[in-house]
Design a protein around this motif. Structure first.
Motif, PDB file in Angstrom:
ATOM      1  N   VAL A 131      34.848  27.450  34.074  1.00  0.00           N
ATOM      2  CA  VAL A 131      34.388  26.541  35.250  1.00  0.00           C
ATOM      3  C   VAL A 131      34.063  27.615  35.992  1.00  0.00           C
ATOM      4  CG1 VAL A 131      36.456  25.034  34.941  1.00  0.00           C
ATOM      5  CG2 VAL A 131      36.830  27.327  35.982  1.00  0.00           C
ATOM      6  N   ASP A 132      33.169  27.173  37.110  1.00  0.00           N
ATOM      7  CA  ASP A 132      32.259  27.904  37.907  1.00  0.00           C
ATOM      8  C   ASP A 132      33.149  27.985  39.129  1.00  0.00           C
ATOM      9  OD1 ASP A 132      30.573  29.177  39.618  1.00  0.00           O
ATOM     10  OD2 ASP A 132      29.178  27.440  39.647  1.00  0.00           O
ATOM     11  N   SER A 133      33.741  29.128  39.370  1.00  0.00           N
ATOM     12  CA  SER A 133      34.541  29.524  40.721  1.00  0.00           C
ATOM     13  C   SER A 133      33.775  29.801  42.037  1.00  0.00           C
ATOM     14  CB  SER A 133      35.592  30.288  40.170  1.00  0.00           C
ATOM     15  OG  SER A 133      35.138  31.732  39.708  1.00  0.00           O
ATOM     16  N   GLY A 134      32.470  29.937  41.616  1.00  0.00           N
ATOM     17  CA  GLY A 134      31.854  30.397  42.767  1.00  0.00           C
ATOM     18  C   GLY A 134      30.589  31.437  42.780  1.00  0.00           C
ATOM     19  N   MET A 135      30.123  31.894  41.080  1.00  0.00           N
ATOM     20  CA  MET A 135      29.185  32.516  41.024  1.00  0.00           C
ATOM     21  C   MET A 135      27.975  31.918  40.725  1.00  0.00           C
ATOM     22  SD  MET A 135      28.959  35.395  37.933  1.00  0.00           S
ATOM     23  CE  MET A 135      27.651  36.594  37.706  1.00  0.00           C
ATOM     24  N   THR A 136      28.008  30.395  40.351  1.00  0.00           N
ATOM     25  CA  THR A 136      26.817  29.762  40.350  1.00  0.00           C
ATOM     26  C   THR A 136      26.071  30.205  39.147  1.00  0.00           C
ATOM     27  OG1 THR A 136      26.959  29.450  42.589  1.00  0.00           O
ATOM     28  CG2 THR A 136      25.184  28.218  41.672  1.00  0.00           C
ATOM     29  N   ARG A 137      26.508  30.528  37.981  1.00  0.00           N
ATOM     30  CA  ARG A 137      25.763  30.724  36.772  1.00  0.00           C
ATOM     31  C   ARG A 137      26.429  29.824  35.654  1.00  0.00           C
ATOM     32  NH1 ARG A 137      26.315  37.011  34.356  1.00  0.00           N
ATOM     33  NH2 ARG A 137      28.071  36.019  33.822  1.00  0.00           N
ATOM     34  N   LEU A 182      39.163  33.706  43.201  1.00  0.00           N
ATOM     35  CA  LEU A 182      40.674  33.841  42.689  1.00  0.00           C
ATOM     36  C   LEU A 182      41.330  32.368  43.149  1.00  0.00           C
ATOM     37  CD1 LEU A 182      43.133  35.308  41.567  1.00  0.00           C
ATOM     38  CD2 LEU A 182      43.578  35.958  43.974  1.00  0.00           C
ATOM     39  N   GLU A 183      41.309  32.072  44.219  1.00  0.00           N
ATOM     40  CA  GLU A 183      41.975  30.810  44.750  1.00  0.00           C
ATOM     41  C   GLU A 183      41.115  29.536  44.047  1.00  0.00           C
ATOM     42  OE1 GLU A 183      44.762  30.912  46.387  1.00  0.00           O
ATOM     43  OE2 GLU A 183      44.488  33.080  46.656  1.00  0.00           O
ATOM     44  N   SER A 184      40.043  29.577  43.925  1.00  0.00           N
ATOM     45  CA  SER A 184      39.288  28.470  43.127  1.00  0.00           C
ATOM     46  C   SER A 184      39.982  28.351  41.473  1.00  0.00           C
ATOM     47  CB  SER A 184      37.803  28.578  43.026  1.00  0.00           C
ATOM     48  OG  SER A 184      37.246  27.735  42.506  1.00  0.00           O
ATOM     49  N   PHE A 185      39.963  29.391  40.957  1.00  0.00           N
ATOM     50  CA  PHE A 185      40.202  29.527  39.426  1.00  0.00           C
ATOM     51  C   PHE A 185      41.700  29.326  39.483  1.00  0.00           C
ATOM     52  CE2 PHE A 185      41.654  32.055  35.903  1.00  0.00           C
ATOM     53  CZ  PHE A 185      40.890  31.190  34.879  1.00  0.00           C
ATOM     54  N   LYS A 186      42.650  29.663  40.206  1.00  0.00           N
ATOM     55  CA  LYS A 186      44.071  29.554  40.410  1.00  0.00           C
ATOM     56  C   LYS A 186      44.313  27.979  40.302  1.00  0.00           C
ATOM     57  CE  LYS A 186      46.268  32.310  42.501  1.00  0.00           C
ATOM     58  NZ  LYS A 186      47.030  32.975  43.848  1.00  0.00           N
ATOM     59  N   ARG A 187      43.494  27.437  41.395  1.00  0.00           N
ATOM     60  CA  ARG A 187      43.702  25.821  41.574  1.00  0.00           C
ATOM     61  C   ARG A 187      43.357  25.162  40.145  1.00  0.00           C
ATOM     62  NH1 ARG A 187      41.631  26.756  46.432  1.00  0.00           N
ATOM     63  NH2 ARG A 187      39.691  26.107  45.852  1.00  0.00           N
ATOM     64  N   LEU A 200      45.546  29.432  27.835  1.00  0.00           N
ATOM     65  CA  LEU A 200      45.542  30.727  28.623  1.00  0.00           C
ATOM     66  C   LEU A 200      44.678  30.875  29.645  1.00  0.00           C
ATOM     67  CD1 LEU A 200      45.581  32.722  25.033  1.00  0.00           C
ATOM     68  CD2 LEU A 200      47.643  32.239  26.823  1.00  0.00           C
ATOM     69  N   LEU A 201      44.737  31.633  30.548  1.00  0.00           N
ATOM     70  CA  LEU A 201      43.785  31.777  31.617  1.00  0.00           C
ATOM     71  C   LEU A 201      43.216  33.188  31.577  1.00  0.00           C
ATOM     72  CD1 LEU A 201      45.723  30.044  34.503  1.00  0.00           C
ATOM     73  CD2 LEU A 201      44.415  28.966  32.894  1.00  0.00           C
ATOM     74  N   SER A 202      41.768  33.231  32.043  1.00  0.00           N
ATOM     75  CA  SER A 202      41.051  34.738  32.044  1.00  0.00           C
ATOM     76  C   SER A 202      40.232  34.738  33.292  1.00  0.00           C
ATOM     77  CB  SER A 202      40.690  34.849  30.676  1.00  0.00           C
ATOM     78  OG  SER A 202      39.823  36.018  30.742  1.00  0.00           O
ATOM     79  N   LEU A 203      40.324  35.750  33.863  1.00  0.00           N
ATOM     80  CA  LEU A 203      39.383  35.924  35.171  1.00  0.00           C
ATOM     81  C   LEU A 203      38.857  37.353  35.239  1.00  0.00           C
ATOM     82  CD1 LEU A 203      37.832  34.714  37.807  1.00  0.00           C
ATOM     83  CD2 LEU A 203      39.894  35.038  38.903  1.00  0.00           C
ATOM     84  N   ALA A 204      39.537  38.457  34.981  1.00  0.00           N
ATOM     85  CA  ALA A 204      39.288  39.444  35.349  1.00  0.00           C
ATOM     86  C   ALA A 204      38.230  40.419  34.288  1.00  0.00           C
ATOM     87  CB  ALA A 204      40.460  40.420  35.595  1.00  0.00           C
ATOM     88  N   ASN A 205      37.355  40.889  35.042  1.00  0.00           N
ATOM     89  CA  ASN A 205      36.550  41.547  34.241  1.00  0.00           C
ATOM     90  C   ASN A 205      36.948  43.103  34.302  1.00  0.00           C
ATOM     91  OD1 ASN A 205      35.463  42.044  36.588  1.00  0.00           O
ATOM     92  ND2 ASN A 205      33.716  41.277  36.386  1.00  0.00           N
ATOM     93  N   SER A 206      36.219  44.305  34.121  1.00  0.00           N
ATOM     94  CA  SER A 206      36.584  45.436  34.388  1.00  0.00           C
ATOM     95  C   SER A 206      37.025  45.671  35.579  1.00  0.00           C
ATOM     96  CB  SER A 206      35.453  46.519  33.824  1.00  0.00           C
ATOM     97  OG  SER A 206      35.370  46.624  32.425  1.00  0.00           O
TER      98      SER A 206
END
Length: 370
Positions: A131-137, A182-187, A200-206
């Motif tokens: 899902v696009d949580s705000g990066m617009t890619r 974070l809030e967008s992805f959490k929702r 499963l949920l995955s958001l964090a890069n390095s």
């Protein structure tokens, strides 16, 4: 026998493994650490790096393309999850499924195609949804994601293993977009888990790992930090350096009078200067933008690049060395523990990622700790 006539690139697999374990130790309880090995493990050799990470306990790997995934599957076997971050091309779905790869899907149409082809082939394959949580890619728009959640038949036929998104500003901890994403992805995760509780949920890069436990979710996806790039720009690098690169000197020359050096005559060497021409240029990842700005390392000190970097050679000013040091100098390091990929990226007006992924294939590659 080590042949460094074309340059010696040393890659410390032990350091990569230790960086992985350090990142594991920073994650919240219940979170797991994967590894991004796309772009040939950031230029360092995926089929050498991935087994070293596997030995450290990594079982979730992320690549960019299906071809990378197929190579990785052949190298590691069947007991790892391999996620293809740029999805699956139309017409390649069956090969992707048969290889046991997990494509990241960004649109409803991609998801429908995947479900239909896997069903026709009677393959129980997993997929990931982004899902696009705000990066617009890459990623489903909020509108498409709403449509997916409303389509229960498709949702439950898709066999979604992971929901993921990507942070745009994780290396800037105070940037407000981090919290917004974070809030967008959490929702999005809460809404999907209401119907598919095992996703499963995955958001964090390095850098996202260093933003705090809220960002960790189930699986983190570090890439650059594994390879020694600083995940916290502006702060001390917590990661171990991974690479060193040494270029052989092919000529030393004394400049008796002031002379222009290199293409375009952009710089002049002063009368009395000593220069060393090393084998290795922009065809080998010594970026042209380093000309007149970057440096190498020899005899325990920085030696400036003078003039433009050529395709196959780079010229260094070694005037600061005394006669004995100059006579003994046979090579110049352009990456090491002192001259890091982040520093070199700064000289070139870019980032450490580009330095690593630009390293050429004419070097002799030595893997340490394999």
């Amino acid at each position: 026998m080590t042949d460094s006539r074309e340059g010696l690139l040393s890659i410390d697999l032990q350091a990569i493994g230790e960086n992985y374990l350090q990142l594991c130790g920073r994650l919240a309880s219940g979170s797991h650490c994967g590894a991004v090995v796309k772009a040939d493990a950031y230029g360092l050799g995926m089929t050498e790096v991935a087994p070293a990470l596997y030995r450290r306990g990594c079982r979730n790997f992320f690549v960019a393309t299906q071809a990378e995934g197929e190579r990785l599957r052949a190298a590691l076997g069947d007991d790892v999850n391999i996620v293809v971050l740029t999805g699956v091309r139309r017409g390649a779905e069956l090969d992707c499924a048969r290889a046991g790869l997990i494509p990241t899907l960004f649109t409803l149409q991609q998801l429908r195609n995947w479900v239909d082809i896997c069903a026709q082939a009677n393959i129980d394959a997993l997929c990931a949804v982004k899902v696009d949580s705000g990066m617009t890619r890459l990623g489903m728009t909020p509108e498409e994601f709403d449509q997916l959640l409303a389509n229960r038949e498709l949702l439950h036929a898709a066999n979604i293993w992971m929901l993921l998104s990507h942070l745009a500003c994780a290396d800037e901890p105070q940037h407000p977009q981090n919290r917004m994403q974070l809030e967008s992805f959490k929702r999005a995760g809460e809404r999907l888990r209401a119907q598919c509780p095992d996703v499963l949920l995955s958001l964090a890069n390095s850098s996202g790992i260093f933003l705090g436990e809220e960002f960790h979710f189930d699986i983190a996806r570090p890439g650059s930090a594994l390879y020694g790039i600083n995940p916290r720009p502006g702060s001390e690098n917590p990661m171990r350096a991974v690479v060193s690169l040494s270029l052989p000197i092919v000529q030393k020359r004394h400049v008796s009078r002031e002379q222009a050096v290199g293409y375009g005559a952009t710089q002049h060497a002063a009368a009395g200067s000593w220069l060393a021409v090393a084998r290795g240029g922009y065809a080998d990842g010594i970026l042209r933008a380093q000309g007149g700005r970057g440096c190498g390392w020899g005899c325990g000190r920085r030696l400036p690049i003078i003039g433009r970097v050529s395709m196959d050679s780079t010229t260094f000013d070694i005037s600061a060395l005394d006669d004995a040091e100059r006579d003994a100098l046979e090579s110049i390091e352009v990456l090491n523990d002192e001259l890091t990929v982040d520093e070199v990226g700064g000289y070139a007006g870019t980032i450490g990622y580009e330095i690593l992924t630009s390293l050429g294939h004419r070097y002799y590659r030595r893997y340490l700790g394999s």
